[in-house]
Structures are given as C-alpha cells and as structure tokens.
Design a protein around this motif. Sequence first.
Motif, short mmCIF file in Angstrom:
data_model
loop_
_atom_site.label_atom_id
_atom_site.label_comp_id
_atom_site.label_asym_id
_atom_site.label_seq_id
_atom_site.Cartn_x
_atom_site.Cartn_y
_atom_site.Cartn_z
N PRO A 123 21.66 -4.94 -13.14
CA PRO A 123 20.43 -5.76 -13.02
C PRO A 123 20.33 -6.52 -11.70
CG PRO A 123 21.45 -6.05 -15.18
CD PRO A 123 22.44 -5.29 -14.34
N GLY A 124 21.44 -6.76 -11.05
CA GLY A 124 21.40 -7.48 -9.77
C GLY A 124 21.25 -6.58 -8.57
N LEU A 125 20.98 -5.29 -8.80
CA LEU A 125 20.94 -4.32 -7.70
C LEU A 125 19.75 -4.55 -6.77
CD1 LEU A 125 22.19 -1.66 -6.56
CD2 LEU A 125 20.48 -0.44 -7.93
N ILE A 126 20.03 -4.47 -5.48
CA ILE A 126 18.99 -4.47 -4.45
C ILE A 126 18.84 -3.03 -3.95
CG2 ILE A 126 18.37 -5.26 -2.13
CD1 ILE A 126 20.14 -7.79 -2.85
N MET A 127 17.65 -2.49 -4.02
CA MET A 127 17.40 -1.13 -3.52
C MET A 127 16.49 -1.22 -2.31
SD MET A 127 15.80 2.30 -5.30
CE MET A 127 17.30 2.97 -5.99
N VAL A 128 17.00 -0.80 -1.17
CA VAL A 128 16.23 -0.79 0.08
C VAL A 128 15.64 0.60 0.24
CG1 VAL A 128 16.33 -1.14 2.56
CG2 VAL A 128 17.80 -2.49 1.05
N ARG A 129 14.31 0.68 0.20
CA ARG A 129 13.61 1.96 0.20
C ARG A 129 12.78 2.08 1.48
NH1 ARG A 129 11.93 3.64 -5.82
NH2 ARG A 129 12.75 5.57 -4.90
N ILE A 130 13.18 3.00 2.34
CA ILE A 130 12.50 3.20 3.62
C ILE A 130 11.81 4.55 3.60
CG2 ILE A 130 12.84 3.45 6.10
CD1 ILE A 130 15.27 1.60 5.84
N THR A 131 10.51 4.53 3.76
CA THR A 131 9.72 5.77 3.81
C THR A 131 8.73 5.67 4.96
OG1 THR A 131 8.16 4.81 2.21
CG2 THR A 131 9.91 6.22 1.32
N GLY A 132 8.05 6.77 5.22
CA GLY A 132 7.09 6.76 6.31
C GLY A 132 5.99 5.74 6.13
N PHE A 133 5.46 5.66 4.90
CA PHE A 133 4.27 4.83 4.67
C PHE A 133 4.44 3.85 3.52
CE2 PHE A 133 2.85 8.66 6.82
CZ PHE A 133 2.05 8.15 7.84
N GLY A 134 5.64 3.68 3.00
CA GLY A 134 5.86 2.74 1.92
C GLY A 134 5.70 3.37 0.55
N GLN A 135 6.03 2.60 -0.47
CA GLN A 135 6.02 3.10 -1.84
C GLN A 135 4.64 3.07 -2.49
OE1 GLN A 135 8.90 4.27 -3.54
NE2 GLN A 135 9.80 4.16 -1.49
N THR A 136 3.68 2.37 -1.89
CA THR A 136 2.34 2.24 -2.46
C THR A 136 1.30 2.63 -1.43
OG1 THR A 136 2.14 -0.08 -1.78
CG2 THR A 136 3.13 0.35 -3.94
N GLY A 137 0.05 2.72 -1.86
CA GLY A 137 -1.04 3.04 -0.96
C GLY A 137 -1.35 4.52 -0.92
N PRO A 138 -2.53 4.87 -0.40
CA PRO A 138 -2.98 6.27 -0.43
C PRO A 138 -2.12 7.23 0.36
CG PRO A 138 -4.47 4.91 0.90
CD PRO A 138 -3.55 3.98 0.18
N TYR A 139 -1.34 6.74 1.33
CA TYR A 139 -0.50 7.63 2.13
C TYR A 139 0.97 7.63 1.68
CZ TYR A 139 -4.43 7.25 5.44
OH TYR A 139 -5.66 7.26 6.02
N SER A 140 1.27 6.96 0.58
CA SER A 140 2.67 6.77 0.20
C SER A 140 3.41 8.08 -0.07
CB SER A 140 2.75 5.88 -1.05
OG SER A 140 2.05 6.47 -2.14
N GLY A 141 2.69 9.13 -0.44
CA GLY A 141 3.34 10.40 -0.72
C GLY A 141 3.51 11.29 0.49
N ARG A 142 2.99 10.85 1.63
CA ARG A 142 3.07 11.69 2.83
C ARG A 142 4.46 11.64 3.46
NH1 ARG A 142 -2.45 10.51 6.36
NH2 ARG A 142 -3.97 11.16 4.77
N PRO A 143 4.88 12.74 4.07
CA PRO A 143 6.13 12.67 4.85
C PRO A 143 5.91 11.81 6.08
CG PRO A 143 5.02 14.77 5.22
CD PRO A 143 4.25 14.07 4.14
#
Length: 414
Positions: A123-143
């Motif tokens: 439960p105390g886990l920090i997950m750092v998620r780095i993507t091209g456009f973030g986890q949300t928004g219309p471009y979130s699924g883009r490479p």
Amino acid sequence: MPGKSLDRNGALKDVKVLDLSNFLAAPMASMFLADFGADVLKVERPVHGDEIRMWGESKEGVGLYYKVLNRGKKSITLDLRTPLGVEAVKKLVADVDVVVENYRTGTLEKWGLGYDVLAQINPGLIMVRITGFGQTGPYSGRPGFGTLAEAYAGYAQISGYPDGAPLLPGFGLADSTTGLMAAYLTMVALHEKRLTGRGQVVDLGIYETLLTLIGPNVINYDQLGIVQKRNGSRLPFTAPRNTYQTRDGRWVALAGSAQSTFVHLCETLGIPEVANDPRFIDNRKRLQNVAALDEEIGKAVAKFALSDLLERSSALQSTIAPVNDVAQIFEDPHIKSRENICAVYDAELDTVLNMQNVVGKLSSSPGAVRHPGPRLGQHNREILVDRLGYAAADLAQAGIALDEPEAGAQSASH
C-alpha cells in the motif's frame, strides 16, 4: 565539513527501487536515485536487455551509454509477459519503496501489473510512470519519445535561425530533463509517504518538463499574443546573448543580462563607448537594436585570440566562456578540480571508464558512482535464486539464464 562524519552510503541508502524501465528518461531518473545510495534493481528482457545497450557507441560489443545511465544498479532478467515474470515482480514489489516504469499507457495493466494490483501487495508503493504524453488525455495511448516531445513542447520551433529549419538538440534533452523531474517528483512522493504512509502514482509525460523550461512563451502569448520566433543564439528577453568567433577561429559565448554585466563586457572587449550608446543604454533598448549590438560585439571579439580574451575576462570578472568540445572539457582545470568527471573501474570491460560524476555536492551525505552499469542479468542468481527462491531449472525453462551473455557482445558476434 569539520566536525561531521560523512555518510559514504548515501542519503537514500534506505530507499529501494524496482526499475522496470528502458531507454533514457526513466533509467536516468533511477540513476540519480542510485547516485545518492538508493538500492536500484533493474529488470531487463532476457537475452536482449534494455535496448539502450545497443544505442550509440560500443566497445568490444558493450554499449557505453548504458554503463552511465545504469550505474550503481543491479540487473536481473525477466519477461514480464510471462506468468513467472509477473509473479517475480509481485514478489519484489512487496519489499520496495518505488517502482519506475516507462511502458506505453495501459501496458502494465495488460500484463496484470497495474498500480491497483501492486498497491494491494504494498500500500505504500510509489509508482513513477513516464510516458510520451502521460496516463490521461486524448494522446495518452500514443507512443512517445524525447524527439517527439522536443517538437511537441515547443522547443524545436524556437531553436535555430530565422531562415532555417527548426532544430532538435544534439542530445536527449527532453528525456534528460524528464529524468531530472522524475527523480525530484519521486523525492516529493517519498516525503509524503514518510508523513502519511501513503503511496501514490507519479504520472509524467516526457513533454511536460520541457514545456515549463522553454521560458516565458506561454505567458507572453497569453497576455500579449506573442509567438516566439527562431532567433539563432539570442534570447527574446535579454541582450546581448550570443556566440562570437575569435581572431584564431575559436568561439566564445557571452551574456549581459544585468546592466553592470553589460558594462563590464564592453570594458573587457575594449568598446566602453558601446555601453553609453543610446541604442544600447538599457536592456529594452538593446533588444530593440540587437542586430546592431551583435555587430559591434562581433567586431570586438574578432580582434582577440581566445586565450587573451579569456585572460582579460577573468581579470575583469566579465561573463565570457569558451565554447568547449568534450576534449576541452576533459582538460579543463576547473572541471578537474570539481571532479565533474570521475573514473570508475568496469569489470566487464576490464578497464577504467570516465563518465560524468554525481551532480551536486552534499557536505554530509555525498553521492557516488559506485560502479558502472552491470552485465545483463549479472544479479540473476543473487536475486531470483537466493532471494526469491526460484529453482535454476524453472528459470531456464522460462528462458532466463543465471549468467546472461552481454546483449551487445552477443549481437556483435552474429
């Protein structure tokens, strides 16, 4: 500092990081954590490893930049698309503070390793998620990669000369700045965890840091409708700022942001009258007449040899610096004194590697480059067998060798 004992293990010696990432931005974030003592365990694909092992230059088939980005870390190999890989990650997550990943949005969820699953284990886990456009928004699924971010965030559009094409940087600017920001946000999340015990997700798009760093573009457009144009090495908010060629064909950069700095520059260059010219009397006037100012400074710089100009600049404390290449950086006495480049022995290549040292100096708990990036799977036996209890036969059946061949060397042999 006198009277204080130095912590040679680093300020982050109690932080455990599971690095599931590849390439540049996310591995650089965990590199910064490892520099200050964090226990970073890097998970790579069996046989091939992190693709950055194949980026850029190599020596004896071993990728050199990998050695820098993954310094201070341990390496194991797991295929996260397999039941054993998923199970092993879950076992490891139970005993870490941070997971760093940079797969395309939704990929870890597809493999059964989303934050919702891992947070139930820890439960105390920090997950750092780095993507091209973030986890949300219309471009979130883009490479997304750093090159795309440098264009998308507005950097390329303002880089270059007015009559030329937009310029991309000569190094991974977006990825590197993202790595810095991700390390900072990790520390913010760790501070929150120490206060509350709560973990959380750090969601960072590669373009976002650069969007903040491109200067006053956003507020100037919002309030004044100004769209910054390409203007070579000049800045739109202060002058002078440019590069100029010396008599012996070398280059210097100079900046005169403050009025007193500009006056000192003019004295150094032997043109004190320019500081009193009505066209250049203050920063706003200089911006309005920047081409004429560049001409005056360019003619003055061209009268000096580089060594003479730098000696004069040092004596008069003016803001001039040589445009160094990396060979000159290696020989610079200040960089040597500050130990900005360090020598580290690498067992894989059986040689000493020089690389950029830890950034910044802490007086009581300094960072250190403990070792270069490891061989692929170098710690499989230590982690997968001795710590997690997997049988060598089961690992072999899953395609995981206890002594993985180095990916670059293997590829070079084919």
